[in-house]
Design an enzyme around this catalytic site. Structure first.
Site, short mmCIF file in Angstrom:
data_model
loop_
_atom_site.label_atom_id
_atom_site.label_comp_id
_atom_site.label_asym_id
_atom_site.label_seq_id
_atom_site.Cartn_x
_atom_site.Cartn_y
_atom_site.Cartn_z
N LYS A 1 -32.37 -10.01 21.56
CA LYS A 1 -31.19 -10.58 20.90
C LYS A 1 -30.53 -9.60 19.94
CE LYS A 1 -32.49 -15.35 21.63
NZ LYS A 1 -33.77 -15.28 22.38
C1 LIG Z 1 -34.00 -15.91 23.53
C2 LIG Z 1 -35.08 -15.39 24.36
C3 LIG Z 1 -35.14 -15.66 25.73
C4 LIG Z 1 -34.16 -16.58 26.41
O1 LIG Z 1 -32.88 -16.01 26.51
P1 LIG Z 1 -31.61 -16.91 26.83
O2 LIG Z 1 -30.43 -16.03 26.67
O3 LIG Z 1 -31.63 -18.02 25.84
O4 LIG Z 1 -31.79 -17.42 28.22
C5 LIG Z 1 -36.16 -15.07 26.46
N1 LIG Z 1 -37.08 -14.27 25.87
C6 LIG Z 1 -37.04 -13.99 24.57
C7 LIG Z 1 -38.09 -13.10 23.98
C8 LIG Z 1 -36.05 -14.52 23.77
O5 LIG Z 1 -36.01 -14.22 22.46
#
Ligand SMILES: *Cc1c(COP(=O)(O)O)cnc(C)c1O
Length: 498
Positions: A111
């Site tokens: 993210k």
């Molecule tokens: C947020 C997250 C996901 C999921 O991603 P999305 O964009 O919500 O589908 C998967 N793995 C990790 C480690 C995350 O932080």
């Protein structure tokens, strides 16, 4: 480039305006009116990540000047924010599989790639639209968004950020990362509920007219850093182009070859960005959507019925423990032929009954784009062990969900790139538990042991975490979220805006 609401309930806006607004009042997500073509010479060759970011973003954020985009990209992607000049790294696993490490940013999860640049996009958007209000960002997090948003927005001028996370629903590492956050404009709150409760609570606050009016009188606006905001989503498109360019540079594929992407999915944001890259001309074959035991998406792709009325599981991949996948709405908008009325109807059904069913044509369209599937917790752990034993590479639990699904689908015809969404150090107890019979439940003991086993340095986001002071202790009930926001603003923001 203009943006339209999936529910047809808002006039067209430019990108600065949609980044400012977040989601359409009354529901609906903003999507580009059309998808610009990103020609191969814009990403293939000896181009840096920053240059590819420029190539992709200038096609989508057409109202940002080259200088503005350049400033945002330079501030977001550099060696003080990411621990590699490449920003993302590609690791070859063999058997036509590569892992795209997206977690080299300040919080050790993918993210960061979006949330390091989004505050700069937002600050520019405010300037460009003449918005002088103080912005309060409300975030619901299943663990990783919260810290990434806090890092991105920490001490950003004219912006405060309040993060809600499920009490007991995040890993100790994630919790410590959040509650030790510094900055004069940050607030972190545990909610007695699950992630969906937090997300629904935040959505309610955005829809709360009384609150909106009250704040407007003080020149304060609410905004979002969740992937419902276009400013969060569009930077994620970049790394799919960068990954492709990397494979061409390595000689793994030739320019023009199709590749598949497998993405461990929760809110459907990351995989949606891969789909958008495809719509912009990236040669992508299959999109493999990997779910954990909270298999609401896998079931939807199989049956055409989305049903969130089901048991919620806390799993060893907690950032994917989600039953309401917000960004699916954007994808369905494309799959149903951009029919506002269908989308509005389905999401009304979802709000009223907890379920909706798409028509056969939409289902058929989805089937051509997405291969769905899910993996249980034991398979996640077994896959971590297997990949380590065979390749000496340590996966985190989320990435392992996608790798396990790819394995179970059998050999594909194209190179498969698996999005690696977190550093294994971030979920150290489960990861180590997969690798050896461990007695310790102490995340830091496990971190040290994984470092010994893997020979890879501990991610810098986590190395001194245990020593940082806790600054945020609040634990509240679900229905106290509004009151908490008002109190926080009264104490911390009214004084700023007076
Ligand atoms: C947020 C997250 C996901 C999921 O991603 P999305 O964009 O919500 O589908 C998967 N793995 C990790 C480690 C995350 O932080």
């Amino acid at each position: 480039m203009n943006y339209t609401s999936t529910r047809g309930n808002h006039p067209l806006l430019n990108s600065a305006q949609v980044i400012n607004l977040g989601l359409a009042p009354g529901g609906g997500l903003f999507v580009p009116e059309s998808y610009p073509y990103c020609a191969p010479e814009r990403y293939i060759g000896e181009l840096s990540y920053q240059q590819i970011a420029r190539s992709v973003l200038e096609l989508l954020l057409t109202d940002y000047s080259p200088a503005e985009l350049q400033q945002c990209i330079a501030a977001a992607y550099n060696l003080s924010t990411f621990d590699t000049p490449a920003v993302v790294e590609m690791v070859t696993l063999g058997n036509g599989r590569s892992v795209l490490e997206l977690w080299h940013g300040p919080t050790a999860a993918f993210k960061d790639v979006a949330l390091q640049i989004m505050p700069h996009l937002l600050a520019n958007a405010k300037k460009k639209t003449g918005n002088t209000q103080h912005t309060v960002i409300l975030v619901a997090t299943s663990g990783d968004t919260g810290k990434a948003a806090l890092e991105g927005f920490c001490d950003a001028p004219g912006i405060s950020i309040i993060v809600f996370y499920p009490h007991g629903g995040v890993s100790e590492m994630q919790r410590l990362q959040m509650v030790t956050t510094g900055g004069s404009n940050t607030d972190v709150v545990a909610v007695r509920g699950n992630f969906d409760d937090c997300q629904t609570g935040v959505k309610k606050l955005f829809a709360d007219e009384e609150l909106r009016w009250k704040l407007m009188g003080r020149s304060i606006e609410l905004s979002s850093a969740n992937s419902i905001n276009w400013g969060r989503l569009c930077p994620q498109i970049v790394y799919y182009f960068a990954a492709y360019a990397d494979l061409v540079r390595q000689g793994t594929i030739a320019s023009g070859d199709r590749i598949d992407f497998a993405v461990p999915t929760g809110n459907f944001g990351n995989i949606l960005a891969a789909y958008y890259a495809k719509r912009m001309g990236l040669p992508v074959g299959k999109l493999i959507c990997a779910s954990n035991k909270n298999r609401v998406l896998a079931d939807f792709f199989e049956t055409g019925t989305y049903n969130r009325e089901r048991e919620f599981h806390r799993t060893n991949a907690p950032s994917m423990d989600i039953l309401i996948s917000s960004n699916l709405e954007r994808f369905l908008f494309e799959m149903c032929g951009r029919d506002h009325e269908k989308i509005t109807g389905w999401y009304r059904d979802l709000a009223e009954t907890g379920t909706f069913t798409v028509d056969d044509a939409t289902r058929a369209a989805i089937r051509t784009e997405i291969t769905g599937g899910w993996v249980d917790e034991d398979e996640v752990l077994a896959t971590i062990k297997k990949v380590y034993t065979e390749k000496g590479y340590v996966l985190d639990t989320h990435t392992s969900v996608a790798v396990a699904l790819v394995e179970s689908l059998g050999p594909g015809t194209a190179t498969t790139v698996i999005a690696s969404t977190a550093s294994p150090y971030k979920f150290s107890v489960d990861v180590l538990g997969a690798l050896e019979d461990t007695v310790s439940k102490d995340e830091f003991v496990c971190v040290d042991r994984i470092a010994e086993i893997s020979g890879k340095p501990v991610h810098r986001a986590l190395s001194d975490l245990g020593a940082r002071p806790v600054r945020h202790n609040a634990v509240i009930d679900i229905d106290a979220m509004k009151e908490h926001v008002i109190q926080y603003i009264e104490k911390n923001v009214f004084s700023i805006t007076k």
